[in-house]
Design a protein around this motif. Structure first.
Motif, short mmCIF file in Angstrom:
data_model
loop_
_atom_site.label_atom_id
_atom_site.label_comp_id
_atom_site.label_asym_id
_atom_site.label_seq_id
_atom_site.Cartn_x
_atom_site.Cartn_y
_atom_site.Cartn_z
N ASN A 76 0.83 -1.19 0.00
CA ASN A 76 0.00 0.00 0.00
C ASN A 76 0.87 1.25 0.00
O ASN A 76 1.56 1.55 0.97
CB ASN A 76 -0.90 -0.03 1.24
N GLU A 77 0.80 1.99 -1.09
CA GLU A 77 1.67 3.16 -1.25
C GLU A 77 1.36 4.24 -0.21
O GLU A 77 2.25 4.88 0.33
CB GLU A 77 1.50 3.75 -2.64
N LEU A 78 0.08 4.41 0.03
CA LEU A 78 -0.30 5.47 0.96
C LEU A 78 0.17 5.16 2.37
O LEU A 78 0.58 6.04 3.12
CB LEU A 78 -1.82 5.66 0.94
N GLU A 79 0.11 3.87 2.69
CA GLU A 79 0.59 3.45 4.01
C GLU A 79 2.08 3.79 4.15
O GLU A 79 2.52 4.27 5.20
CB GLU A 79 0.38 1.95 4.16
N LEU A 81 3.69 6.12 2.62
CA LEU A 81 3.83 7.57 2.80
C LEU A 81 3.62 7.94 4.25
O LEU A 81 4.30 8.80 4.80
CB LEU A 81 2.78 8.29 1.94
N GLU A 82 2.65 7.26 4.86
CA GLU A 82 2.41 7.53 6.27
C GLU A 82 3.61 7.11 7.12
O GLU A 82 3.98 7.80 8.06
CB GLU A 82 1.14 6.81 6.74
N TRP B 234 -3.33 0.36 10.51
CA TRP B 234 -2.17 -0.43 10.07
C TRP B 234 -2.55 -1.91 10.00
O TRP B 234 -2.25 -2.59 9.04
CB TRP B 234 -1.00 -0.29 11.04
N ILE B 237 -5.13 -2.79 7.23
CA ILE B 237 -4.55 -2.87 5.89
C ILE B 237 -3.89 -4.23 5.67
O ILE B 237 -4.08 -4.87 4.63
CB ILE B 237 -3.51 -1.75 5.70
N LYS B 241 -4.90 -7.35 3.10
CA LYS B 241 -3.97 -7.98 2.17
C LYS B 241 -4.08 -9.50 2.25
O LYS B 241 -4.03 -10.20 1.24
CB LYS B 241 -2.55 -7.57 2.50
N SER B 272 -5.46 5.68 3.08
CA SER B 272 -4.67 4.47 2.82
C SER B 272 -5.52 3.22 3.02
O SER B 272 -5.48 2.30 2.21
CB SER B 272 -3.46 4.43 3.74
N GLU B 276 -6.78 0.52 0.25
CA GLU B 276 -6.55 -0.91 0.40
C GLU B 276 -7.86 -1.68 0.22
O GLU B 276 -7.88 -2.74 -0.40
CB GLU B 276 -5.94 -1.20 1.78
N ARG B 279 -8.61 -1.74 -3.43
CA ARG B 279 -7.76 -2.67 -4.16
C ARG B 279 -8.14 -4.12 -3.86
O ARG B 279 -8.15 -4.96 -4.75
CB ARG B 279 -6.30 -2.43 -3.82
N LEU B 313 -3.15 6.54 -8.01
CA LEU B 313 -3.63 5.28 -7.46
C LEU B 313 -5.01 4.94 -8.02
O LEU B 313 -5.32 3.76 -8.26
CB LEU B 313 -3.68 5.36 -5.94
#
Lengths: 161, 925
Positions: A76-79, A81-82, B234, B237, B241, B272, B276, B279, B313
């Motif tokens: 996750n790209e945004l993660e 960044l965070e 966190w 996410i 996945k 974010s 996720e 996606r 994105l």
């Protein structure tokens, strides 16, 4: 997972590198050269992601420093960044409004903080306060040790051995 | 050698001094660094650990930021590691994780240090050594330290425990058998309420699940609980996945999970997490219409967002959806097209991909037009990106989406004229390929080629040379479609061709040869010697079809082209032109060019006499005198007029090796001969370049020429050489066929042996000969010749690494017992176990566990095999006692949760084998 973390200055000077995947010394130089070519040339208002060798590099610029992390395609790209922001905030807390010079002179500290944050390419500690506390605790451990060593008597005792 | 003195230790440069000195750069960076390195080398040998560690730290700095090798200090780092002081340890660990790798020789020595620190009471020391282990672990370290890591997994210090969890991933990766030891504790940590631990565990599982999701299906209930309960983004996410990997394997699971995910998507404020969710839905839940709709709504919000990150994105997510739901893309067409002119190149490329995903045979023309316009306006890099994607999309599956080849061919011509175009090679390939495969398009193709050739300005652009070589080849090969061969001849021989590289020059000359033969043939043979045979007359010689098909588009100019008659006079001029243009090339340094030029001039010499004669003496005499020359022309023309078809990549393989020809043996010789000689590059060695196979094809022609008294030294020499050293030529010919840019010629021998390909081809081309309806507005798609084997693109299946296999094998062993060995049906009615089998099993596992100590990476797979043996035996013996046993087992298994069962199974290790329950437990029910 995060494959590596790079801090590159706007002039292309490397300020910190941390590798979580195996890269040989030669590859490392090559990677840095490639990426600084890719990232430093990008304008200010573009997106923060670059595709690179089937991976993705997330970067963000803070003042004159580029923080880059390389991740897998499906991370996750945004993660990330965070996480970068998180790291910067911790640095900021630790050094007190951090600037590039702080990182230059305390390069090992920057590492130790990063190590508290990430392990094996995964985020370890999402709490800023905890990280700062842990780093401070270790610092004090180091300091006491240092005091012991740097006392003159100690040095002389060492040398006299 | 003397160690550093007391003074050295006292006045040692600290890291800060080093950095300051480096920044002041009084003596230049390199000089300063080498001086510093020298100091470090001395200091690091100091018996004083403080001096040593400072030196090590400085070395780290230089290695890390200035990339100096620090492998020489590996042993010193270990020495520092043995210090009781935390500050020293810290530096040592830093140095080690920075510089050690699998082949570092002192790696063996570190095991005990690590073990000591892993069991230390200082949590920071433990953490340091864990950190280090995660970086440098190899098979030995992972194996030897598994027990320590196992202990730490249940440490009551959270700080240590979460690190141990993270490190377990590396340990598993390196030493799959450690799964048997640690997995249960890892799973137990899933139930921990501390968010930090949970985050670490979930992180580990999300990495593990990436490699082999199936093994972790039994843990789905736990993950589900985390997904629903989690407060931390966190963690959510990471769990998402995991589900993205698990859901496609188990539809029931997907059913249950899709709702919570949608909830999360609606509620969350974090971008974010939202991304996720999106996606996850678009990759793994694409059958759930409502979820997809919701996700697409979010994607749209992303795409129109100001933030370029979200935009990127959004486009990226859209391209994931595109593979399954094309409607989504067309719904958002405007946004996508608009993004094509975004300032960010990454966004542009992403939207380009999407645009290409929308292409179908109905809209390919419009889209290509739009894109080519974009390409004209954009920077060179993106321009080529666009052109490349048009080319690859259009040529996919042998031009699947192209209906109107006339349009496509002219598009290719247009593309090659775009100033930034660097796709010459691809365009070249496609021009030639289309020429070979699609009969009906040749007329247009020759027109496009002519336009390219005739423009002297294009010769100056080196990117276009490849395209020009294709154009030259096409116009030579299909000269009969040309409206004005004389003009073509002039274009091929224009003075500016000297700008071309020799290899392409050679193609030009060869094409000129073909055109010349064609002109002569039309003039003398076909039209007799009467003057004024028009080029259009030659049209009659073609298949009716091509005239018919071509008629639609060329009727207009078709008539005008009659204005280019080939008269004797023009032939004479033509011959003069050839002589004029080629005689300087006889001295060319390039063998290929020289040879071709010589061929052509020799031919001209032969014909000139005849041409002059016939022009001087008019009809009556010429017929007798011209008989011989006409015969030659006819022969050569016949040789050239044989049609070339596409040849399958594997064609060469079908040629049987003649008896007594031992290819391998001689090749081995060749290799030893060549090993010390640099092979000349294909450019200087004329037989290497693509024109080679044409050479081979014209080989028979050359023979004909020789028969007719024409001796061509260079070619005959070549032929001689070939005959004598035939063996050495064969292999090169073979590699040629495979790597060729040009379609190989119809080597008669090849075709003879290649019957099926040929007949295939004939069949396909025959179809094109069947009269078709007059082309109206919607033209039928012309036949595209395909060769089954050649056009099938080999799909590279990526096999997971064997290491992962053994890892997932181990995990599966733990989670399923040995279930995965037996097919489902047989298991359900098979008695689970009997005592005897168990005993047997016991023995086997004992043996196994002994082996484990020895440390065999493959033992897990072997173990599975052993299990199946045991099971076979069990299978044979069925009696009442067994049934009792089974009942008991079944009760047991039906009563509880899959995970708990696992742990029980774990508890009776190493006796853990008996297969229980049905295949995969019914999740979440």
């Amino acid at each position: 997972m995060i494959h590596f973390v790079l801090l590159i200055s706007r002039q292309g000077k490397v300020r910190l590198t941390k590798w979580y995947s195996p890269y040989s010394q030669k590859e490392r130089t090559k990677v840095i050269r490639e990426l600084s070519g890719l990232i430093l040339t990008r304008g200010p208002k573009l997106c923060n992601f670059v595709e690179w060798r089937g991976l993705r590099v997330v970067y963000k610029r803070y003042a004159s420093l580029y923080f880059c992390m390389c991740i897998d395609e499906d991370d996750n790209e945004l993660e990330i960044l965070e996480i970068i922001h998180h790291y910067v905030e911790v640095l900021d807390r630790y050094f007190g409004s951090v600037c590039e010079l702080d990182l230059i002179y305390n390069f090992h500290k920057a590492y130790f903080i990063l190590d508290e944050l990430l392990i094996a390419g995964e985020l370890q500690e999402p709490s800023k306060r905890t990280v700062t506390r842990l780093v401070a605790a270790q610092d004090s451990l180091v300091e006491t040790a240092k005091e012991q060593t740097s006392s003159i008597t100690n040095i002389i005792a060492q040398a006299a051995k | 050698m003397s160690g550093p003195s007391l003074m050295d230790s006292l006045f040692q440069r600290t890291l800060e001094d080093l950095i300051k000195g480096l920044r002041q750069q009084l003596i230049g960076e390199q000089a300063f660094i080498s001086k510093a390195l020298e100091e470090i080398r001395k200091e690091i040998k100091s018996p004083d650990l403080s001096t040593k560690s400072t030196a090590l730290l400085k070395l780290c700095y230089l290695s890390n930021l200035h990339f100096h090798d620090m492998s020489f200090a590996a042993f010193h780092a270990l020495e520092v590691l043995s210090s009781p002081r935390f500050s020293h340890k810290k530096i040592a660990y830093h140095a080690i994780s920075l510089s050690f790798h699998d082949s570092t020789p002192v790696l063996l020595l570190i095991t005990n240090h690590l073990r000591k620190d892993l069991t230390s009471t200082n949590e920071f020391e433990v953490s340091l050594s864990l950190q280090c282990l995660s970086r440098i672990a190899n098979v030995d370290l992972a194996r030897d330290l598994t027990p320590e890591v196992f202990t730490l997994l249940s440490s009551n210090k959270l700080y240590v425990r979460k690190r141990a969890v993270a490190v377990v991933l590396r340990v598993f990766e390196k030493y799959p058998d450690s799964v048997r030891v640690c997995f249960k504790r890892l799973v137990e940590n899933l139930e921990n309420y501390d968010p930090q631990i949970l985050s670490a565990v979930v992180g580990v599982f999300s990495e593990l699940a990436c490699k082999d999701p199936r093994s972790y299906l039994p843990l789905a209930p736990e993950f589900y609980k985390i997904l629903v309960d989690s407060k931390s983004n966190w963690i959510s996410i990471k769990v998402l996945k995991i589900f993205a990997k698990l859901a496609p394997l188990e539809p029931r699971l997907a059913n249950r999970v899709v709702e919570p995910i949608c909830d999360l998507m609606r509620k969350t404020g974090a971008k974010s997490l939202l991304f996720e969710c999106v996606r996850t839905v678009v990759t793994s839940f694409s059958e759930y219409e409502s979820a997809v709709r919701l996700a697409v709504g979010k994607i749209r919000e992303f795409m129109v967002d100001e933030d370029p990150n979200l935009k990127y994105l959004g486009l990226h997510a859209l391209s994931i959806v595109a593979s399954k739901h094309l409607w989504v893309v067309s719904e958002n067409k405007e946004v996508v097209i608009k993004s094509l002119s975004d300032p960010d190149p990454n966004i542009k490329i992403e939207s380009l991909r999407l645009v290409m995903a929308m292409v179908s045979e109905h809209n390919v023309a419009e889209i290509s037009k739009v894109l080519v316009n974009y390409a004209l306006k954009s920077d060179p890099l993106f321009c080529n990106e666009i052109l490349g994607s048009i080319l690859s999309t259009c040529s996919r599956n042998v031009y699947e989406i192209i209906v109107d080849f006339d349009w496509y061919v002219s598009l290719l011509g247009e593309m090659s004229r775009i100033p930034h175009c660097q796709m010459g090679e691809e365009i070249e390939n496609q021009l030639v390929d289309i020429g070979l495969r699609v009969k009906d398009v040749r007329l247009e193709l020759v027109r496009v080629a002519r336009d390219l050739l005739i423009d002297p300005a294009l010769l100056g652009n080196s990117f276009l040379h490849r395209v020009l070589s294709a154009a030259a080849w096409v116009s030579g090969e299909y000269v009969e479609f040309s409206r004005n061969p004389l003009e073509l001849m002039e274009a091929l021989l224009q003075p500016r061709t000297s700008l071309l590289p020799p290899s392409i020059m050679a193609i030009y000359i060869q094409s000129a040869f073909k055109v010349l033969v064609f002109c002569l043939h039309t003039c003398f043979v076909r039209g007799g010697s009467t003057a004024g045979v028009s080029a259009s007359a030659s049209y009659e010689s073609f298949d009716d079809l091509s005239v018919e098909n071509g008629a639609g588009s060329t009727v207009a100019h078709g008539q005008t082209c009659t204005s280019a008659p080939i008269t004797n006079e023009s032939i004479v001029n033509l011959l003069k032109l050839v002589e004029l243009a080629l005689s300087p090339l006889l001295g060319s340094h390039d063998v290929e060019v020289q040879e071709r030029a010589r061929n052509l001039l020799g031919f001209v010499d032969l014909i000139k006499l005849e041409a002059l004669n016939s022009s001087g003496q008019e009809e009556n005499d010429s017929e007798q005198k011209g008989v011989e020359a006409t015969k030659i022309i006819r022969l050569v023309h016949d040789a050239f007029s044989k049609e070339l078809g596409p040849v399958s990549l594997s064609a060469q393989g079908k040629v049987p090796v003649p008896d007594g020809l031992t290819l391998n043996e001689n090749l081995g010789d060749l290799e030893t001969i060549c090993s010390d000689i640099e092979l000349p590059s294909s450019n200087t060695f004329s037989f290497g370049y693509p024109s080679e196979e044409k050479d081979v094809s014209s080989f028979s022609n050359l023979q004909i020429k020789e028969d007719s008294g024409q001796s061509n030294e260079s070619t005959s020499l070549l032929a001689e050489h070939r005959k004598r050293h035939g063996l050495y030529y064969l292999p090169s010919g073979k590699s040629e066929v495979i790597s060729n840019d040009y379609p190989p010629a119809n080597d008669p021998a090849l075709q003879g042996d290649n019957n099926d390909t040929a007949s295939d081809l004939v069949k396909l081309t025959a179809e094109s000969l069947v009269p078709k309806r007059k082309p109206n507005h919607s033209k039928p798609r012309p036949v595209v010749v395909k060769l089954d084997e050649a056009d099938e693109k080999p799909v590279a299946v990526k096999h997971p690494e064997s290491r992962d296999d053994s890892l997932s094998g181990a995990v599966r062993d733990i989670l399923f017992g040995s279930e995965d060995i037996l097919p489902t049906s047989s298991r359900s009615n098979l008695p689970s176990s009997n005592r005897k089998g168990k005993e047997k099993q016991h023995m086997i596992t004992q043996v196994e566990s002994k082996e484990n100590v020895v440390g065999d990476g493959n033992s897990s797979s072997r173990r599975r095999k052993d299990h199946s043996h045991g099971k076979e035996r069990r299978h044979r013996k069925k009696n009442a006692e067994e049934r009792n046993e089974t009942d008991r087992k079944e009760k047991e298994s039906s009563s509880n949760h899959p995970r708990r069962q696992k742990s029980r199974q774990r508890a009776e290790e190493p006796l853990k084998v008996p297969p229980q329950t049905s295949v995969i437990p019914d999740f979440l029910l």
